[in-house]
Structures are given as C-alpha cells and as structure tokens.
Design a protein around this motif. Sequence first.
Motif, PDB file in Angstrom:
ATOM      1  N   GLU A 195      43.783  48.482  20.566  1.00 21.10           N
ATOM      2  CA  GLU A 195      43.716  48.802  21.991  1.00 21.10           C
ATOM      3  C   GLU A 195      44.960  49.565  22.441  1.00 21.10           C
ATOM      4  OE1 GLU A 195      43.106  45.193  24.067  1.00 21.10           O
ATOM      5  OE2 GLU A 195      40.951  45.087  23.607  1.00 21.10           O
ATOM      6  N   ALA A 196      46.126  49.153  21.889  1.00 25.94           N
ATOM      7  CA  ALA A 196      47.375  49.838  22.229  1.00 25.94           C
ATOM      8  C   ALA A 196      47.360  51.279  21.732  1.00 25.94           C
ATOM      9  CB  ALA A 196      48.557  49.080  21.633  1.00 25.94           C
ATOM     10  N   LYS A 197      46.862  51.458  20.497  1.00 28.13           N
ATOM     11  CA  LYS A 197      46.765  52.822  19.947  1.00 28.13           C
ATOM     12  C   LYS A 197      45.790  53.679  20.756  1.00 28.13           C
ATOM     13  CE  LYS A 197      47.961  51.834  15.111  1.00 28.13           C
ATOM     14  NZ  LYS A 197      47.471  51.830  13.706  1.00 28.13           N
ATOM     15  N   LYS A 198      44.680  53.050  21.168  1.00 26.94           N
ATOM     16  CA  LYS A 198      43.686  53.779  21.976  1.00 26.94           C
ATOM     17  C   LYS A 198      44.279  54.200  23.314  1.00 26.94           C
ATOM     18  CE  LYS A 198      39.004  53.311  23.820  1.00 26.94           C
ATOM     19  NZ  LYS A 198      37.840  52.385  23.995  1.00 26.94           N
ATOM     20  N   TYR A 199      45.061  53.287  23.921  1.00 27.15           N
ATOM     21  CA  TYR A 199      45.696  53.596  25.204  1.00 27.15           C
ATOM     22  C   TYR A 199      46.699  54.737  25.047  1.00 27.15           C
ATOM     23  CZ  TYR A 199      48.806  53.107  29.193  1.00 27.15           C
ATOM     24  OH  TYR A 199      49.581  53.360  30.302  1.00 27.15           O
ATOM     25  N   VAL A 200      47.490  54.689  23.963  1.00 26.85           N
ATOM     26  CA  VAL A 200      48.489  55.743  23.713  1.00 26.85           C
ATOM     27  C   VAL A 200      47.799  57.074  23.468  1.00 26.85           C
ATOM     28  CG1 VAL A 200      50.268  56.540  22.108  1.00 26.85           C
ATOM     29  CG2 VAL A 200      50.241  54.152  22.846  1.00 26.85           C
ATOM     30  N   SER A 201      46.685  57.029  22.733  1.00 28.80           N
ATOM     31  CA  SER A 201      45.935  58.260  22.442  1.00 28.80           C
ATOM     32  C   SER A 201      45.370  58.879  23.713  1.00 28.80           C
ATOM     33  CB  SER A 201      44.804  57.932  21.454  1.00 28.80           C
ATOM     34  OG  SER A 201      44.010  59.063  21.227  1.00 28.80           O
ATOM     35  N   GLN A 202      44.800  58.038  24.595  1.00 34.22           N
ATOM     36  CA  GLN A 202      44.249  58.530  25.851  1.00 34.22           C
ATOM     37  C   GLN A 202      45.340  59.095  26.755  1.00 34.22           C
ATOM     38  OE1 GLN A 202      42.180  55.121  27.391  1.00 34.22           O
ATOM     39  NE2 GLN A 202      40.296  55.537  26.231  1.00 34.22           N
ATOM     40  N   ARG A 203      46.497  58.429  26.712  1.00 34.25           N
ATOM     41  CA  ARG A 203      47.617  58.907  27.538  1.00 34.25           C
ATOM     42  C   ARG A 203      48.111  60.264  27.052  1.00 34.25           C
ATOM     43  NH1 ARG A 203      52.947  55.314  29.146  1.00 34.25           N
ATOM     44  NH2 ARG A 203      53.843  56.853  30.599  1.00 34.25           N
ATOM     45  N   LYS A 204      48.156  60.429  25.741  1.00 32.22           N
ATOM     46  CA  LYS A 204      48.579  61.721  25.177  1.00 32.22           C
ATOM     47  C   LYS A 204      47.589  62.831  25.552  1.00 32.22           C
ATOM     48  CE  LYS A 204      51.247  60.130  21.173  1.00 32.22           C
ATOM     49  NZ  LYS A 204      51.314  60.082  19.682  1.00 32.22           N
ATOM     50  N   LYS A 205      46.285  62.501  25.533  1.00 33.51           N
ATOM     51  CA  LYS A 205      45.268  63.483  25.905  1.00 33.51           C
ATOM     52  C   LYS A 205      45.421  63.904  27.363  1.00 33.51           C
ATOM     53  CE  LYS A 205      41.686  62.169  22.579  1.00 33.51           C
ATOM     54  NZ  LYS A 205      40.319  61.580  22.410  1.00 33.51           N
ATOM     55  N   ARG A 206      45.670  62.907  28.242  1.00 34.21           N
ATOM     56  CA  ARG A 206      45.846  63.220  29.656  1.00 34.21           C
ATOM     57  C   ARG A 206      47.083  64.088  29.877  1.00 34.21           C
ATOM     58  NH1 ARG A 206      44.093  57.762  30.550  1.00 34.21           N
ATOM     59  NH2 ARG A 206      46.276  57.101  30.649  1.00 34.21           N
ATOM     60  N   LYS A 236      48.475  66.058  27.675  1.00 33.24           N
ATOM     61  CA  LYS A 236      48.196  67.378  27.117  1.00 33.24           C
ATOM     62  C   LYS A 236      47.346  68.215  28.069  1.00 33.24           C
ATOM     63  CE  LYS A 236      46.592  69.527  22.815  1.00 33.24           C
ATOM     64  NZ  LYS A 236      45.981  69.275  21.471  1.00 33.24           N
ATOM     65  N   LYS A 237      46.372  67.555  28.708  1.00 32.03           N
ATOM     66  CA  LYS A 237      45.499  68.245  29.646  1.00 32.03           C
ATOM     67  C   LYS A 237      46.283  68.712  30.873  1.00 32.03           C
ATOM     68  CE  LYS A 237      40.940  67.806  31.748  1.00 32.03           C
ATOM     69  NZ  LYS A 237      39.782  66.904  31.961  1.00 32.03           N
ATOM     70  N   LEU A 238      47.161  67.831  31.361  1.00 29.16           N
ATOM     71  CA  LEU A 238      48.000  68.204  32.502  1.00 29.16           C
ATOM     72  C   LEU A 238      48.912  69.370  32.154  1.00 29.16           C
ATOM     73  CD1 LEU A 238      48.969  64.692  33.931  1.00 29.16           C
ATOM     74  CD2 LEU A 238      47.468  66.372  34.986  1.00 29.16           C
ATOM     75  N   TRP A 239      49.470  69.328  30.962  1.00 25.39           N
ATOM     76  CA  TRP A 239      50.368  70.413  30.527  1.00 25.39           C
ATOM     77  C   TRP A 239      49.611  71.734  30.380  1.00 25.39           C
ATOM     78  CZ3 TRP A 239      55.256  71.374  30.596  1.00 25.39           C
ATOM     79  CH2 TRP A 239      55.786  72.411  29.813  1.00 25.39           C
ATOM     80  N   LYS A 240      48.354  71.628  29.981  1.00 24.30           N
ATOM     81  CA  LYS A 240      47.536  72.823  29.820  1.00 24.30           C
ATOM     82  C   LYS A 240      47.318  73.525  31.157  1.00 24.30           C
ATOM     83  CE  LYS A 240      42.916  74.266  28.237  1.00 24.30           C
ATOM     84  NZ  LYS A 240      41.609  73.777  27.708  1.00 24.30           N
ATOM     85  N   TYR A 241      47.145  72.723  32.209  1.00 18.02           N
ATOM     86  CA  TYR A 241      46.886  73.278  33.537  1.00 18.02           C
ATOM     87  C   TYR A 241      48.128  73.229  34.434  1.00 18.02           C
ATOM     88  CZ  TYR A 241      41.995  72.906  32.146  1.00 18.02           C
ATOM     89  OH  TYR A 241      40.799  73.028  31.482  1.00 18.02           O
ATOM     90  N   ARG A 242      49.308  73.247  33.835  1.00 18.90           N
ATOM     91  CA  ARG A 242      50.550  73.105  34.593  1.00 18.90           C
ATOM     92  C   ARG A 242      50.728  74.211  35.643  1.00 18.90           C
ATOM     93  NH1 ARG A 242      51.505  74.917  29.569  1.00 18.90           N
ATOM     94  NH2 ARG A 242      52.833  76.758  29.244  1.00 18.90           N
ATOM     95  N   SER A 243      50.311  75.434  35.285  1.00 18.88           N
ATOM     96  CA  SER A 243      50.478  76.555  36.227  1.00 18.88           C
ATOM     97  C   SER A 243      49.636  76.339  37.484  1.00 18.88           C
ATOM     98  CB  SER A 243      50.080  77.867  35.558  1.00 18.88           C
ATOM     99  OG  SER A 243      50.879  78.113  34.421  1.00 18.88           O
TER     100      SER A 243
END
Length: 320
Positions: free
Chosen positions: A8-19, A21-28
């Motif tokens: 569950e901890a790994k899943k949470y960390v993975s989801q957080r990294k995806k979020r 990454k997504k935020l960084w993608k749309y940073r502009s």
Amino acid sequence: MASVEVLEAKKYVSQRKKRTKKLWKYRSLIILALPGALLLFINNYLPMFGIFLAFKNLNYTDGILGSKWVGLDNFKFLFISNDAWMIIRHTLLYNVSFLIINTVLAILLALLLNEVKNRFLSKFFQSTVILPNFISMVIVGFIVYSFLNPELGFVNKFILEPMGREPINWYSTPEPWPYILTLVNAWKNVGYSAIVYLAAIIGIDPEYYEAAVIDGASRWKQMTKITVPLIAPVIIVLTLLAIGKIFNADFGLFYQATMASGMLKETTDVIDTYVYNALMVTGDTGLASSAGLLQSVVGFVLVISVNLVIRKFSKENALF
C-alpha cells in the motif's frame, strides 16, 4: 500483514509520483492560471468571510468575530422597512423586463448582423453594437444627462421646444424613468448578447440552409425554423445566467443614469441603491450584508429551479 502495508505504501508513493509528474508536465499552464486563480480567490472567496456580518451587529472595536450575534434581525429590518416591498417590486419588474426585451432585441440584432455579407461592414457593425458595453456607467450617466438636461438637453431643446411644448424637468419627474432606464439598459447591453448569439449562428452548418433553399424556404423561414432552434442552447444559458441576477439591480444604471436624484425614488429605487443609501447614511453594514446574502441565495435558488425545469423537458439544453 506487513507485506500488505508495504504494498500500500509503494502504491501510494507511485500514485504520488504520477501526480507530481503530471503537474510538472503542465507546469506552464499552471503558472499561467495562477494569477487568474489568485484574483478569483481575492475577489470572490475572501469577501465571503463577510457573510458573518449579515447575522451580527458589527462593532468595529470588537471586529467581525467579536461582534454580537443578532440572528435574523438584519433580514427583518430589510423587510419591515416602509419601502421594502416597493424596492423588491422595482428590482424584479425591471430585471424581468430587461431580460425579455434584451433577449428579443439581441436575437433580432444577431439575425440582422448575420445577413451582412460584406466583411468590412460586418466588422464595423459588430464593433459599433458592442461598443456601449465597454463604456463606464459614469460616462453613460453624463450621456443621458446631455439628452435630458432641463435647460440645454437635446430632448427639451431640439424636440419638445420646436414642437411648442413646455420643457420637462426629467430629474424631478419619476413617471418616464422606467422607459428611460429600459432604453438605456438595452442600448448598453444588447450588443454584447447579440455578438454571442452571432457567434453561435456562424457555427451552424451551412448544409441546413442549403437544404432549406432547395426546398424553397424563404429567409424568414430559415431564420425561424433553422437558426433560432439551433441557437436555443445558447439562449437558454444566457437566460439562466440572467435569471441568477434577477434579484440584483445594475447599481450603476440606477444610480448614475438618474444622477442619484431623490425625486425619482418612487420609480427608480431598487435593492442595491436602497442598501447603498442606507449604508452611506447610517453605516449599517449588517443591512448591506444581509441584502447581499439574500440576493445571492435567491439567485442560486432561481438558477437551480429553472435549470431543473429545463432539464425535465430537454436534458441536452440544461446548463448542468
């Protein structure tokens, strides 16, 4: 058990990294949206803290939170006033008439603008009709004054005087002002709505009109049977937005156009001008806050109710 917690901890960390990454993608885009979001927060959400004032007797020494609660007393004062029902009636009648007249005129104007095929003339007329929308109500007030000045106004000097009629002191004669304010409001706001409707008309597939021409339909039939039904969703949206403000009067129109003349109150006093005058004379912030809250709640209820009615008959045309 421990392995489940690790997963569950790994899943949470993975989801957080995806979020992230997504935020960084749309940073502009996020950076571009920040000023608007900040402005929205400052102008629309911070003032909501003042809702407390509607239920309090504000004491500037104690502040908003420390002031005494008075419950619904501010709302009672708003309704037991001698002028309460008069200003509510004025507000509703003016807004209903503005809504009906402006909607009809805006649709007709959009249909006429759509018939102008010359590119230069089309742009010229569009710019001309939308220009009043950008003029400050202070300027509009002086434009109205130039027409209705008791001594040198255009109406008295160049219309009534040549006809041999006595000049009218417009700012002490309340009877004509419902018509004057309706005319001024239409002049200022119809152009903007017409441009919105025109944009919707331009987006209609030309094949509908081609088929209608083949069937021998006249221009009038094309407008009434094709154009108006196809822009109905836009008409409904704009009407719903207007209904949401039906308890709010255009303060600039009723205050500036009338030059705040006390002689006209029996036909021009509305909720906004009444609250403003009460605030300026008595400093009663509780009355002003309760009136603002009441207007917002009534507008919200009306939008929800009308949208539910529309949704019952046509889900496609409902706003939500």
